[in-house]
Design a protein around this motif. Structure first.
Motif, PDB file in Angstrom:
ATOM      1  N   ASN A 238       0.852  -1.066  -0.002  1.00  0.00           N
ATOM      2  CA  ASN A 238      -0.122   0.090   0.070  1.00  0.00           C
ATOM      3  C   ASN A 238       1.035   1.296  -0.156  1.00  0.00           C
ATOM      4  O   ASN A 238       0.558   2.344  -0.749  1.00  0.00           O
ATOM      5  N   PHE A 239       1.767   1.176   0.896  1.00  0.00           N
ATOM      6  CA  PHE A 239       2.640   2.414   0.984  1.00  0.00           C
ATOM      7  C   PHE A 239       3.441   2.590  -0.388  1.00  0.00           C
ATOM      8  O   PHE A 239       3.785   3.768  -1.033  1.00  0.00           O
ATOM      9  N   ARG A 240       3.847   1.625  -0.846  1.00  0.00           N
ATOM     10  CA  ARG A 240       4.923   1.458  -2.120  1.00  0.00           C
ATOM     11  C   ARG A 240       4.134   1.820  -3.398  1.00  0.00           C
ATOM     12  O   ARG A 240       4.421   2.839  -3.992  1.00  0.00           O
ATOM     13  N   ASN A 241       2.984   1.251  -3.434  1.00  0.00           N
ATOM     14  CA  ASN A 241       2.363   1.726  -4.515  1.00  0.00           C
ATOM     15  C   ASN A 241       1.605   2.949  -4.555  1.00  0.00           C
ATOM     16  O   ASN A 241       1.225   3.721  -5.823  1.00  0.00           O
ATOM     17  N   SER A 242       1.244   3.558  -3.467  1.00  0.00           N
ATOM     18  CA  SER A 242       0.693   4.855  -3.285  1.00  0.00           C
ATOM     19  C   SER A 242       1.568   5.865  -3.759  1.00  0.00           C
ATOM     20  O   SER A 242       1.249   6.846  -4.810  1.00  0.00           O
ATOM     21  N   LEU A 243       2.941   5.529  -3.526  1.00  0.00           N
ATOM     22  CA  LEU A 243       4.085   6.670  -3.989  1.00  0.00           C
ATOM     23  C   LEU A 243       4.237   6.599  -5.453  1.00  0.00           C
ATOM     24  O   LEU A 243       4.372   7.404  -6.136  1.00  0.00           O
ATOM     25  N   LEU A 244       4.064   5.209  -6.015  1.00  0.00           N
ATOM     26  CA  LEU A 244       4.221   4.889  -7.593  1.00  0.00           C
ATOM     27  C   LEU A 244       3.020   5.403  -8.350  1.00  0.00           C
ATOM     28  O   LEU A 244       3.347   6.132  -9.187  1.00  0.00           O
ATOM     29  N   MET A 245       2.027   5.390  -7.736  1.00  0.00           N
ATOM     30  CA  MET A 245       0.886   5.966  -8.388  1.00  0.00           C
ATOM     31  C   MET A 245       0.735   7.546  -8.529  1.00  0.00           C
ATOM     32  O   MET A 245       0.445   7.936  -9.514  1.00  0.00           O
ATOM     33  N   LEU A 246       1.288   8.182  -7.366  1.00  0.00           N
ATOM     34  CA  LEU A 246       1.605   9.708  -7.413  1.00  0.00           C
ATOM     35  C   LEU A 246       2.477   9.870  -8.444  1.00  0.00           C
ATOM     36  O   LEU A 246       2.486  11.008  -9.525  1.00  0.00           O
ATOM     37  N   TRP A 247       3.916   9.006  -8.369  1.00  0.00           N
ATOM     38  CA  TRP A 247       4.880   9.407  -9.420  1.00  0.00           C
ATOM     39  C   TRP A 247       4.297   9.328 -10.902  1.00  0.00           C
ATOM     40  O   TRP A 247       4.523  10.100 -11.680  1.00  0.00           O
ATOM     41  N   LYS A 248       3.479   8.133 -11.258  1.00  0.00           N
ATOM     42  CA  LYS A 248       2.881   8.066 -12.591  1.00  0.00           C
ATOM     43  C   LYS A 248       1.965   9.174 -13.047  1.00  0.00           C
ATOM     44  O   LYS A 248       2.221   9.213 -14.226  1.00  0.00           O
TER      45      LYS A 248
END
Length: 339
Positions: A238-248
Motif C-alpha cells: 500500500n505505501f509503495r504503490n501509493s507513491l508509485l501511483m503519484l509519481w506516474k
C-alpha cells in the motif's frame, strides 16, 4: 456472443469458490454474461472443484501466480466481450446486480468504468472498506470513499443511493470496456496487488473518461481474504504503490511537492508504529520507500507532460478534516471541488 465477461481471479481459493461462486452463477444472466474464473496457478483443488461443481463456468488456467494485476491482464486479453467485470473471489452478488451497471455503461458513452454499492458480507447493513459507494482522492492523493474514511465505516441507510461521479472504482467489482482497459495499459503488473485499480482509474480519467458509482446494483464483499489488514506485506504494498501511483500520474509541476509531503507523513506513520512496538510495520514502510526509489524511474518514459495529466483531485486534505476537524463521515466533509 455475450456482452460481458465476469472475471474472478482465483489463487488457492477453493473455500471461497465454494462459498461465493454459487451466487454469481445464479444471479448472472446467462444471455448477458459469461462467468469466467482465471486461476493464478493454484496448487489446491481449485481446478477440480471448478470442473466438478461449476461446469458452466469458463476457466482460464494460468501457469503460475501472476498477482492480482497481471493475472487480470492475462485473463482480459483472453476474452473477447465488449465489457469486462473484475470481481473478487470473496464477493456475493444479489439478484439483478449486473443489469444496472451494464445499462449505465450503455447509456453513458463517456463512462470508462463503474462500480456498484459495495456492502460488507460480514455485516450487510454496513458499507465495505474497499470501495463502499465510490472512491475519491484528496489533495495529497489519499483515498477515501462515500461510506468509508480511513477506519470509519458507515452503516448504509440509503444516504449514498444516488449515482455519483467518482475518482476511482473498487477493484472488488469494477465494470469497464475491454478495449479501453487494454488501451489504458491494464492494471500495472509491477504493483502486484493493492492500489492498482486506483492507478488504472486515474489513467482512465487522464484519457478523458468519467467514472461512476451506480448504487442500484449491490454486492457484498468479505474483504481481507488474501492479505489481512495489518499484514506487513499489505502495508508495504500500500505505501509503495501509493507513491508509485503519484509519481506516474501527477503532472510534473506538482509531483515533487506532493510526494515529499506524503513521504513525511509516511515517516509519521512509521514513528507511530515504532512507539507501539510494531517493528514489522516500521520495516514494511522502510522497504516500501526503498522499492519506490528503485522502481520509479521505469515510468519516466510514460510521462507525457502536464497537459495530458490535468486530472483534478479534491482540493482539501482528508487527514485534516478527519483527525483535526473530527469529520468522520463523507457527508460531514467540507467539500468544494470533488471532481
Amino acid at each position: 456472443m455475450n456482452r460481458v465477461s465476469v472475471i474472478i481471479l482465483n489463487w488457492n481459493g477453493t473455500h471461497l469458490l465454494r462459498k461465493y461462486l454459487p451466487s454469481v452463477t445464479e444471479h448472472t444472466p446467462k444471455e448477458l454474461a459469461d462467468v469466467v474464473v482465471a486461476d493464478n496457478g493454484s496448487t489446491d483443488a481449485s481446478l477440480q472443484v471448478l470442473s466438478e461443481q461449476f461446469p458452466t463456468v469458463k476457466v482460464i488456467p494460468l501457469d503460475r501466480n501472476y498477482g492480482f494485476a497481471e493475472g487480470y491482464n492475462r485473463a482480459i486479453r483472453a476474452v473477447d466481450t465488449p465489457y469486462v467485470l473484475l470481481l473478487n473471489d470473496d464477493v456475493a452478488v444479489s439478484p439483478g446486480w449486473l443489469e444496472p451497471l451494464t445499462e449505465f455503461m450503455d447509456t453513458h458513452p463517456d463512462c470508462g468504468a463503474c462500480q456498484p454499492k459495495l456492502l460488507s458480507d460480514r455485516n450487510r447493513s454496513q458499507f465495505e472498506y474497499a470501495g463502499a459507494a465510490g472512491g475519491y482522492l484528496d489533495s495529497l492523493g489519499y483515498p477515501f470513499c462515500r461510506g468509508r474514511i480511513f477506519a470509519t465505516v458507515e452503516a448504509d441507510s440509503g444516504q449514498y443511493d444516488s449515482v455519483a461521479e467518482i475518482h476511482w472504482a473498487t477493484g472488488a467489482c469494477l465494470l469497464t470496456r475491454r478495449d479501453l482497459y487494454l488501451r489504458a495499459g491494464g492494471l500495472d503488473a509491477a504493483f502486484f496487488a493493492h492500489m492498482e485499480e486506483i492507478d488504472l482509474c486515474w489513467r482512465l480519467r487522464r484519457m478523458g473518461c468519467k467514472l461512476y458509482c451506480v448504487p442500484q446494483s449491490e454486492v457484498f464483499h468479505l474483504g481481507g481474504a488474501s492479505l489481512a489488514m495489518g499484514n506487513p506485506r499489505k502495508t508495504k504494498l500500500n505505501f509503495r504503490n501509493s507513491l508509485l501511483m503519484l509519481w506516474k500520474n501527477l503532472p510534473a509541476s506538482r509531483r515533487s511537492g506532493i510526494i515529499f509531503r506524503r513521504q513525511l507523513l509516511d515517516g509519521v506513520a512509521a514513528l507511530n508504529f515504532l512507539l507501539r512496538g510494531e517493528w514489522n510495520q516500521v520495516k514494511a514502510i522502510w522497504e516500501a520507500h526503498r522499492e519506490y526509489r528503485e522502481m520509479r524511474d521505469r515510468y519516466y518514459k510514460t510521462d507525457k507532460g502536464d497537459a495530458s495529466q490535468s486530472v483534478r483531485l479534491c482540493d482539501f486534505s482528508v487527514l485534516v478534516q478527519y483527525y483535526l476537524k473530527r469529520r468522520r463521515t463523507f457527508s460531514e466533509l467540507e467539500m468544494h471541488k470533488m471532481i
